[in-house]
Design an enzyme around this catalytic site. Structure first.
Site, PDB file in Angstrom:
ATOM      1  N   ASP A 187      21.031 -35.055 -27.714  1.00  0.00           N
ATOM      2  CA  ASP A 187      21.438 -33.793 -27.072  1.00  0.00           C
ATOM      3  C   ASP A 187      20.770 -32.629 -27.783  1.00  0.00           C
ATOM      4  O   ASP A 187      21.413 -31.658 -28.178  1.00  0.00           O
ATOM      5  CB  ASP A 187      22.956 -33.657 -27.105  1.00  0.00           C
ATOM      6  CG  ASP A 187      23.473 -32.559 -26.169  1.00  0.00           C
ATOM      7  OD1 ASP A 187      22.737 -32.196 -25.228  1.00  0.00           O
ATOM      8  OD2 ASP A 187      24.590 -32.070 -26.380  1.00  0.00           O
ATOM      9  N   LEU A 188      19.469 -32.744 -27.944  1.00  0.00           N
ATOM     10  CA  LEU A 188      18.714 -31.765 -28.721  1.00  0.00           C
ATOM     11  C   LEU A 188      18.500 -30.507 -27.894  1.00  0.00           C
ATOM     12  O   LEU A 188      17.729 -30.504 -26.933  1.00  0.00           O
ATOM     13  CB  LEU A 188      17.366 -32.356 -29.140  1.00  0.00           C
ATOM     14  CG  LEU A 188      16.601 -31.536 -30.180  1.00  0.00           C
ATOM     15  CD1 LEU A 188      17.213 -31.715 -31.558  1.00  0.00           C
ATOM     16  CD2 LEU A 188      15.132 -31.932 -30.211  1.00  0.00           C
TER      17      LEU A 188
END
Length: 294
Positions: free
Chosen positions: A185-186
């Site tokens: 979930d960058l």
């Protein structure tokens, strides 16, 4: 905010405080702000032996699994875990005042700088290769399951985006280039400023990972959908960001474009299934499709 809303918020904060109380006592933590709740955890700013930290207790299994990943990274590219047991963690607290969301919104130069920071943060995380790996990891094929289901149910939606995204995901998953523990979930809100390294700080570090592993290129596609609709869909931004990511990571632009299609389809599928607006992901997916066609 209405009186009833204030009452509900006070009640939620009281519940959060009660959930964290045993851990504050156990680790002798000094409260440094009010406890609060999110959809997946309860948190409170605290101090541990004088050091600024967050006490965090997961209330969803996926969030707890992400905590195992943070512990495994052991502060290498991510916020350090100062204490941990079961579903509770004490994390070092970001000390800097820089924000990637604001940097990205400041113009093309700032946006490119934010993209480079995100890429370098991910590369640091991907370089950690200790064995055994953290418990609870799932592979990317399982992560993409909802895209495959959604594409089968809505093959014509958004000019066939889901069908094409599922096709690209299948091909990419069949031929991975490496296998690393991914952040998952960058984005601009999950890499924080922990102080300028020139002044003894720890630089830009990641928080809130998922619990997945697979092809390293997956982590970079999410950058293209963030931090906001205004930035992500600004004219020329997509093409420029693809070049920046390719330059920082060494991943071929065509491969990045294919991952962008796959990720956009997955993100849009999640949004539609949860009743949220898929506009950003759909917009990025269309840009990626156009770029591959060109």
């Amino acid at each position: 905010m209405s009186a009833s809303s204030v009452a509900r918020a006070d009640h939620a904060n009281a519940d959060a405080d009660a959930l964290l109380a045993p851990w504050r006592t156990r680790w002798r933590l000094e409260p440094d702000g009010a406890a609060f709740s999110t959809a997946s955890s309860v948190l409170q700013p605290v101090r541990l032996n004088g050091a600024a930290a967050y006490l965090k207790r997961a209330i969803e299994p996926e969030e707890a699994a992400g905590g195992h990943v943070l512990r495994w990274w052991a502060g290498r590219g991510a916020a350090a875990v100062l204490a941990a047991d079961d579903d509770a963690l004490v994390l070092e607290r970001a000390s800097g005042d820089r924000e990637l969301v604001a940097l990205a919104a400041s113009g093309a130069r700032g946006d490119d700088a934010a993209t480079r920071i995100l890429c370098r943060a991910a590369l640091r995380l991907h370089a950690v290769d200790d064995l055994p790996r953290p418990e609870g990891l799932v592979d990317l094929r399982r992560w993409f399951r909802e895209l495959f289901e959604h594409a089968a149910e809505h093959p014509e939606a958004h000019d066939g985006l889901f069908a094409r995204a599922a096709e690209e995901a299948e091909a990419l998953l069949e031929a991975p280039v490496g296998d690393v523990v991914l952040h998952g979930d960058l984005h601009h809100g999950n890499v924080l400023d922990f102080g300028d390294t020139r002044s003894g700080g720890r630089g830009w570090l990641a928080i809130d990972p998922k619990h997945i592993h697979g092809d390293p290129a997956f982590d970079f596609a999410n950058i293209l959908c963030n931090p906001s609709r205004e930035v992500a869909l600004a004219p020329g931004r997509f093409e420029r960001s693809v070049r920046v990511i390719a330059d920082e990571t060494g991943i071929a632009e065509q491969r990045l474009l294919r991952w962008a299609i796959a990720w956009a389809g997955l993100s849009a599928a999640w949004s539609e299934r949860s009743g949220d607006d898929p506009a950003i992901a759909v917009g990025v997916g269309r840009l990626a499709l156009r770029a591959t066609a060109g």
